[in-house]
Write an enzyme that holds these catalytic residues in place. Structure first.
Site, PDB file in Angstrom:
ATOM      1  CB  SER A  53      -0.878  -0.009   1.254  1.00 46.81           C
ATOM      2  OG  SER A  53      -1.606   1.181   1.320  1.00 46.81           O
ATOM      3  CG  MET A  54       3.095   4.458  -2.129  1.00 41.56           C
ATOM      4  SD  MET A  54       4.692   3.961  -1.484  1.00 41.56           S
ATOM      5  CE  MET A  54       5.542   5.455  -1.736  1.00 41.56           C
ATOM      6  CD  GLN A  57      27.131  16.328  -9.190  1.00 47.01           C
ATOM      7  OE1 GLN A  57      27.078  16.425  -7.982  1.00 47.01           O
ATOM      8  NE2 GLN A  57      28.123  16.847  -9.905  1.00 47.01           N
ATOM      9  CB  CYS A 114       7.587   7.738  -3.260  1.00 44.37           C
ATOM     10  SG  CYS A 114       9.015   7.170  -2.353  1.00 44.37           S
ATOM     11  CD1 TRP A 118      12.804  12.147   9.787  1.00 48.46           C
ATOM     12  CD2 TRP A 118      13.874  11.106  11.442  1.00 48.46           C
ATOM     13  NE1 TRP A 118      12.425  10.831   9.759  1.00 48.46           N
ATOM     14  CE2 TRP A 118      13.058  10.159  10.772  1.00 48.46           C
ATOM     15  CE3 TRP A 118      14.644  10.670  12.519  1.00 48.46           C
ATOM     16  CZ2 TRP A 118      12.996   8.822  11.136  1.00 48.46           C
ATOM     17  CZ3 TRP A 118      14.576   9.334  12.896  1.00 48.46           C
ATOM     18  CH2 TRP A 118      13.763   8.427  12.197  1.00 48.46           C
ATOM     19  CB  ALA A 177      18.975  12.668  -9.246  1.00 51.41           C
ATOM     20  CE1 TYR A 228      -1.598   6.841   9.899  1.00 54.30           C
ATOM     21  CE2 TYR A 228      -1.275   4.678   8.929  1.00 54.30           C
ATOM     22  CZ  TYR A 228      -1.043   6.039   8.916  1.00 54.30           C
ATOM     23  OH  TYR A 228      -0.263   6.589   7.934  1.00 54.30           O
ATOM     24  CE  LYS A 253      22.478  10.219  -0.245  1.00 52.43           C
ATOM     25  NZ  LYS A 253      22.551  11.481  -0.957  1.00 52.43           N
TER      26      LYS A 253
HETATM   27  P1  NAP Z   1      22.137  23.013  -2.146  1.00 53.61           P
HETATM   28  O1  NAP Z   1      21.227  22.006  -1.561  1.00 53.61           O
HETATM   29  O2  NAP Z   1      21.567  24.097  -2.957  1.00 53.61           O
HETATM   30  O3  NAP Z   1      22.992  23.623  -0.944  1.00 53.61           O
HETATM   31  C1  NAP Z   1      23.992  24.543  -1.144  1.00 53.61           C
HETATM   32  C2  NAP Z   1      24.510  25.014   0.210  1.00 53.61           C
HETATM   33  O4  NAP Z   1      25.494  25.950  -0.023  1.00 53.61           O
HETATM   34  C3  NAP Z   1      23.467  25.621   1.070  1.00 53.61           C
HETATM   35  O5  NAP Z   1      23.654  25.143   2.386  1.00 53.61           O
HETATM   36  C4  NAP Z   1      23.729  27.103   0.977  1.00 53.61           C
HETATM   37  O6  NAP Z   1      23.429  27.585   2.255  1.00 53.61           O
HETATM   38  C5  NAP Z   1      25.200  27.186   0.648  1.00 53.61           C
HETATM   39  N1  NAP Z   1      25.538  28.239  -0.287  1.00 53.61           N
HETATM   40  C6  NAP Z   1      24.926  28.580  -1.438  1.00 53.61           C
HETATM   41  N2  NAP Z   1      25.564  29.604  -2.039  1.00 53.61           N
HETATM   42  C7  NAP Z   1      26.612  29.901  -1.261  1.00 53.61           C
HETATM   43  C8  NAP Z   1      27.644  30.873  -1.339  1.00 53.61           C
HETATM   44  N3  NAP Z   1      27.723  31.716  -2.367  1.00 53.61           N
HETATM   45  N4  NAP Z   1      28.545  30.921  -0.359  1.00 53.61           N
HETATM   46  C9  NAP Z   1      28.476  30.069   0.686  1.00 53.61           C
HETATM   47  N5  NAP Z   1      27.525  29.131   0.816  1.00 53.61           N
HETATM   48  C10 NAP Z   1      26.598  29.058  -0.144  1.00 53.61           C
HETATM   49  O7  NAP Z   1      23.205  22.311  -3.057  1.00 53.61           O
HETATM   50  P2  NAP Z   1      24.001  20.991  -2.823  1.00 53.61           P
HETATM   51  O8  NAP Z   1      24.199  20.687  -1.419  1.00 53.61           O
HETATM   52  O9  NAP Z   1      25.181  21.133  -3.681  1.00 53.61           O
HETATM   53  O10 NAP Z   1      23.058  19.909  -3.439  1.00 53.61           O
HETATM   54  C11 NAP Z   1      22.731  19.961  -4.822  1.00 53.61           C
HETATM   55  C12 NAP Z   1      21.446  19.230  -5.088  1.00 53.61           C
HETATM   56  O11 NAP Z   1      21.615  17.851  -4.924  1.00 53.61           O
HETATM   57  C13 NAP Z   1      20.364  19.685  -4.156  1.00 53.61           C
HETATM   58  O12 NAP Z   1      19.184  19.885  -4.858  1.00 53.61           O
HETATM   59  C14 NAP Z   1      20.214  18.563  -3.246  1.00 53.61           C
HETATM   60  O13 NAP Z   1      18.873  18.408  -2.824  1.00 53.61           O
HETATM   61  C15 NAP Z   1      20.645  17.371  -4.065  1.00 53.61           C
HETATM   62  N6  NAP Z   1      21.166  16.381  -3.151  1.00 53.61           N
HETATM   63  C16 NAP Z   1      20.290  15.774  -2.367  1.00 53.61           C
HETATM   64  C17 NAP Z   1      20.733  14.887  -1.460  1.00 53.61           C
HETATM   65  C18 NAP Z   1      19.746  14.204  -0.581  1.00 53.61           C
HETATM   66  O14 NAP Z   1      20.117  13.538   0.333  1.00 53.61           O
HETATM   67  N7  NAP Z   1      18.482  14.326  -0.800  1.00 53.61           N
HETATM   68  C19 NAP Z   1      22.067  14.613  -1.332  1.00 53.61           C
HETATM   69  C20 NAP Z   1      22.955  15.264  -2.149  1.00 53.61           C
HETATM   70  C21 NAP Z   1      22.485  16.171  -3.062  1.00 53.61           C
HETATM   71  P3  NAP Z   1      23.436  29.134   2.636  1.00 53.61           P
HETATM   72  O15 NAP Z   1      23.040  29.868   1.402  1.00 53.61           O
HETATM   73  O16 NAP Z   1      22.471  29.238   3.769  1.00 53.61           O
HETATM   74  O17 NAP Z   1      24.820  29.384   3.071  1.00 53.61           O
HETATM   75 FE1  SF4 Z   2      10.569   6.451  -3.843  1.00 49.93          FE
HETATM   76 FE2  SF4 Z   2      13.145   6.880  -4.393  1.00 49.93          FE
HETATM   77 FE3  SF4 Z   2      12.157   4.396  -4.423  1.00 49.93          FE
HETATM   78 FE4  SF4 Z   2      11.458   6.073  -6.310  1.00 49.93          FE
HETATM   79  S1  SF4 Z   2      13.520   5.315  -5.925  1.00 49.93           S
HETATM   80  S2  SF4 Z   2      10.093   4.740  -5.173  1.00 49.93           S
HETATM   81  S3  SF4 Z   2      11.398   8.020  -5.192  1.00 49.93           S
HETATM   82  S4  SF4 Z   2      12.280   5.726  -2.675  1.00 49.93           S
END
Ligand code: NAP
Ligand code: SF4
Length: 687
Positions: free
Chosen positions: A38-39, A425, A355, A593, A673, A180, A435
């Site tokens: 279920s989802m 990436q 999701c 979290w 991504a 629930y 990961k």
């Molecule tokens: P991001 O999520 O946009 O974070 C960039 C960080 O750099 C922010 O903390 C920002 O905070 C800081 N920053 C931005 N401009 C800056 C500047 N000029 N000087 C100093 N600090 C600056 O980018 P990212 O960490 O490179 O990630 C890239 C994408 O990959 C994101 O969309 C992210 O969601 C995704 N990603 C997701 C995961 C995941 O676990 N879901 C893991 C890896 C990557 P401040 O502006 O507050 O300083």
């Molecule tokens: Fe959800 Fe990520 Fe699995 Fe797709 S790959 S079903 S977004 S957990």
């Protein structure tokens, strides 16, 4: 279509004998052991959503899933704030679209409707519970049910099941876990009643048992009745093992066909489905329960490939394996397993990004690796009317998605990649402890490039001359991003490192580390440099220690009295951001979290609201609330986001070549991504 007879004929030489074995329930048969769990998708509530749901489920049915369980449907008004409701004929009639679509696509596939009464977790002040005890994660204190209220709730569950039968479902699953309504009767801390529905355990299970007994009496014997229990609720002072077995036996006596095991309440602070959870981590708990009862049991959580499911079944941990997210990631999961094409399965990497993060943010559910999920009527990869020769520059997620979708549609695709491997990436992500699942996405794309005969040119930076010479009809620029270099005095200091160099191991890291930027990459880098020992995602004992779970002795809730043992970071690490918001606030809603908590337990220092002053031999100088602070460091890692990489695009534009941007090269801000794969797939679907 593959039916039972075909499966039986292939049985001797098939790889997954347990997974593909039919399960005889006496009055009906489930054709194999794989269940689409279920989802909640959000389709239940939108206009035209039932048509879309019908297509979504029918596609999985046509691809040989054994049984489908729908997202939760509420039995009455006080439980319906989360989604759709089935409390009258009009509401029930809409479901005919879904059940007919599934049974037409595959008459031998079963579909059951989940009855979900959130109880105290409903988003309404009219929410109800056994007692007025507010959950940590609830919006409202529930209204305590009086006797008449309890009777109504039981009656509404029964009515809902009867209507589901009329609507063409083969059965229902009643959810009695997760915090629930039904589960809150079972647990002492949420059930303070002193009448026959509270106090002793016998009284606390009465509500669940009466629902099952009366539902069975109302729906008859030839209807699948599944009850979902928390076999480990992950609550301090939660259910003891004896209580779980007592409940399961009582449910069996009350008339359930199948018991499904679940492993948490939503308010528990233990991850149970995130990427960092080892595959099949919880199935041994189901296995123990299976030995104590006589009805079939379903297990679940982090079972994402056929071999994992097969092992679980072969160990005797369960009779059926539930996979919810893996069926979003690849609708043909079971078909590919049956045909021995498991290397073509687009594996769920348990990221939750498209999701559950969507579900809990009120957005439509989909899938990061498969943007068609829940969009089956809107995004289709149909044969191209005119076959084109297409160059895709860059083999990151966007380039890979574009290349494979375009090739699937019949286009002639050439994929250029400057480095020696595909992935972009994702090659960084897969190196982060916890990961490792990202390897699967790269395996999938690597295989699909072969199957679809894409001309892959690694170690090749496509030049203008080359592109001109080959006279491509269309050029896709998926060249990704370049890491941003912030304008901070001293940023050229030798102690400053780029995150890419740290993750790829090109750059040694010292003992005192400052991380500039606390986005997804900042957290990944922090995880990498503060981690020691084996990854918890690959080692169940490590995972159990880090999160304080006792799988063996099963204390109350599986966690009571078990302190998490987390190896503190050997390095002194500080992660910094300029924003005033909580560090990590922008991470995924359902997983952020876990990252914040595990890094805090490791002793990582997190600073928000910082101004960067300068970098010098002492380290990183910042100001927070007008106070100058020195973060002593020998390595400063820059994770400050990215800018699009468009050099080639600009050259091609100047020459008038037919080029188009996609992914990070198109928009680096908020790049992830999920957005890259979605955009690329949508573009490739119409070229
Ligand atoms: P991001 O999520 O946009 O974070 C960039 C960080 O750099 C922010 O903390 C920002 O905070 C800081 N920053 C931005 N401009 C800056 C500047 N000029 N000087 C100093 N600090 C600056 O980018 P990212 O960490 O490179 O990630 C890239 C994408 O990959 C994101 O969309 C992210 O969601 C995704 N990603 C997701 C995961 C995941 O676990 N879901 C893991 C890896 C990557 P401040 O502006 O507050 O300083
Ligand atoms: Fe959800 Fe990520 Fe699995 Fe797709 S790959 S079903 S977004 S957990």
């Amino acid at each position: 279509m593959w039916g039972l007879s075909h499966i039986a004929a292939k049985k001797d030489d098939m790889k997954y004998p347990k997974l593909l074995e039919p399960l005889d329930l006496g009055f009906t048969t489930i054709k194999n052991r794989a269940i689409m769990g279920s989802m909640h998708t959000g389709l239940e509530e939108i206009e035209g959503g039932f048509e879309r749901m019908a297509a979504y489920f029918a596609e999985r049915a046509a691809n040989d899933i054994g049984m489908i369980i729908t997202g939760g449907i509420a039995p009455n008004e006080e439980s319906s704030s989360h989604g759709a409701r089935m409390s009258n004929d009009e509401e029930a009639a809409k479901h005919r679209l879904v059940t007919d679509a599934v049974h037409t696509a595959a008459p031998d596939v079963k579909i059951c409707m989940q009855i979900l009464h959130p109880g105290p977790l409903a988003y309404t002040p009219d929410c109800v519970g056994p007692s007025a005890v507010k959950s940590r994660i609830a919006r409202y204190v529930p209204n305590e049910l009086d006797k008449a209220g309890i009777e109504k709730q039981i009656g509404d569950h029964v009515r809902c099941a009867v209507m589901a039968k009329k609507a063409g479902y083969d059965g229902v699953e009643i959810i009695g876990s997760a915090g629930y309504l039904i589960s809150t009767f079972l647990v002492q801390k949420t059930n303070l009643r002193e009448d026959e529905y509270g106090g002793s355990y016998e009284n606390r299970i009465r509500f669940a048992i009466e629902i099952v007994e009366r539902t069975r009496a109302a729906v008859g014997e030839d209807f699948i009745l599944i009850f979902r229990i928390a076999a480990m609720d992950m609550l301090e002072d939660g259910m003891s093992w004896d209580e779980i077995v007592t409940l399961a036996k009582a449910l069996e006596k009350a008339g359930v066909t199948i018991i499904s095991t679940h492993f948490t309440w939503h308010e528990s602070a233990v991850p149970t489905i995130a990427t960092m959870v080892p595959r099949a981590a919880f199935t041994s708990v189901t296995g123990r329960l299976r030995k104590a009862i006589n009805v079939p049991v379903i297990t679940s959580n982090r079972i994402n490939m056929p071999d994992v499911a097969e092992e679980v079944l072969a160990r005797g941990d369960a009779d059926l394996v539930s996979m919810a997210r893996p069926m979003l990631a690849d609708s043909a999961f079971m078909r590919k397993a049956i045909e021995g094409r498991e290397d073509e399965i687009n594996t769920c990497i348990a990221c939750n990004q498209a999701c559950l993060d969507h579900t809990f943010s009120g957005k439509l559910t989909s899938c990061l690796v498969n943007p068609r999920a829940c969009h089956e009527t809107m995004l289709n990869y149909l044969p191209a009317a005119v076959v084109k020769s297409i160059a895709v520059i860059g083999a990151g997620p966007a380039g890979l998605a574009y290349a494979t979708v375009a090739a699937e549609r019949g286009h002639k695709v050439t994929l250029f990649e400057a480095s020696s491997e595909i992935g972009g990436q994702f090659n960084l992500a897969k190196r982060i402890p916890g990961k490792e699942e990202f390897y699967e996405t790269l395996r999938y794309y690597g295989r699909m490039l072969e199957v679809l005969k894409v001309d892959v040119r690694l170690n090749t930076s496509a030049s203008l001359d080359e592109l001109k010479a080959e006279n491509f009809d269309h050029i896709i620029i998926a060249t990704g991003i370049t890491p941003r270099t912030p304008d901070i005095e001293g940023i050229d200091h030798p102690m400053v490192a780029k995150y890419i160099d740290v993750i790829t191991g090109k750059r040694a890291v010292g003992n005192k580390v400052a991380i500039i930027g606390a986005g997804g990459i900042g957290f990944d880098v922090c995880e990498l440099v503060s981690h020691s020992g084996p990854s918890g995602a690959l080692d169940r004992d490590v995972f159990a220690r880090e999160w304080g779970i006792d799988f063996e002795n099963h204390p109350r809730g599986g966690v009571t009295g078990v302190e998490p043992i987390v190896a503190r970071s050997k390095r002194e690490v500080t992660m910094i951001q300029r924003k005033d918001s909580k560090v990590g606030a922008g991470l995924g809603k359902t997983t952020g979290w876990t990252h914040r908590l595990s890094l805090t337990r490791r002793g990582i220092n997190m600073i928000n609201g910082a101004n960067y002053d300068r970098i010098d031999d002492e380290g990183l100088h910042i100001t927070v609330n007008n106070n100058p602070i020195l973060i002593e460091a020998d390595t400063i890692i820059v994770c400050a986001g990215q800018d699009p990489k468009r050099d080639l695009y600009e050259i091609l534009m100047a020459e008038g070549l037919p080029a188009e941007l996609v992914g990070g090269a198109f928009e680096a801000k908020e790049l992830d991504a999920k957005a890259a794969i979605k955009q690329a797939s949508e573009m490739a679907a119409v070229i």
